[in-house]
Design a protein around this motif. Sequence first.
Motif, PDB file in Angstrom:
ATOM      1  N   VAL A  35      73.088  -6.314  49.032  1.00 48.92           N
ATOM      2  CA  VAL A  35      72.086  -6.828  49.690  1.00 48.92           C
ATOM      3  C   VAL A  35      72.159  -8.431  49.897  1.00 48.92           C
ATOM      4  O   VAL A  35      71.904  -8.953  50.751  1.00 48.92           O
ATOM      5  N   SER A 158      63.961  -2.188  49.494  1.00 52.44           N
ATOM      6  CA  SER A 158      64.997  -3.299  49.824  1.00 52.44           C
ATOM      7  C   SER A 158      64.518  -4.202  50.699  1.00 52.44           C
ATOM      8  O   SER A 158      65.035  -5.045  50.707  1.00 52.44           O
ATOM      9  N   TRP A 165      65.671  -4.759  56.555  1.00 55.67           N
ATOM     10  CA  TRP A 165      65.336  -3.432  56.215  1.00 55.67           C
ATOM     11  C   TRP A 165      63.672  -3.241  56.739  1.00 55.67           C
ATOM     12  O   TRP A 165      62.866  -4.181  56.296  1.00 55.67           O
TER      13      TRP A 165
END
Length: 186
Positions: A35, A158, A165
């Motif tokens: 991420v 997330s 997201w």
Amino acid sequence: MAELYADVRRAPDPVTAWQGWREGRDALFTHPQGVWAGRDDAPDTIPTWAHDPSWRLEVEVGPPSDDQPVGLPHSGDGVTMADPVGTVAIDRDGRTASLTLYWLRQYGGGLFLPFRDATSGGATYGGGRYLLDGAKSADLGGTDGRLVLDFNFAYHPSCVHDSRWSCPIAPPENTLPFAVEAGEHL
């Protein structure tokens, strides 16, 4: 993620499990395909409160207060449909609150427990944190109608880490009236 939680469930004790979970999540987020990949502002580690053994609970699962499907709103566009499948009572310092457990109809299915608490919108994300997410194998197990709920493992969705997201957020009725200073924080 499934392997990380399998390792957590095999750990010899809760503190070792939590340390492995923290290291595993940090590795996933900082991985070149994670991420935080390529972000100059990415931290080295996900902030968490110190481990607190009093936040590890073994709770009985009761019937849902309502069995009607619900649409869990998202942080962005979308709604995730879920069925209430049970409730758990959380006791803290003489105060008791109930949280609803959901079965996700979408997103890989599975048991799901999002929650908010008195830290939401300040020390933690306003949309809440997750404690159980069957789609990610994020659970600590249980036996005989009881679940292990260890709030030291509470984590942000997330969308907190990347706005690309859109994540289900905890419904207002899954709000604890006290501060859960365990698990991830901002």
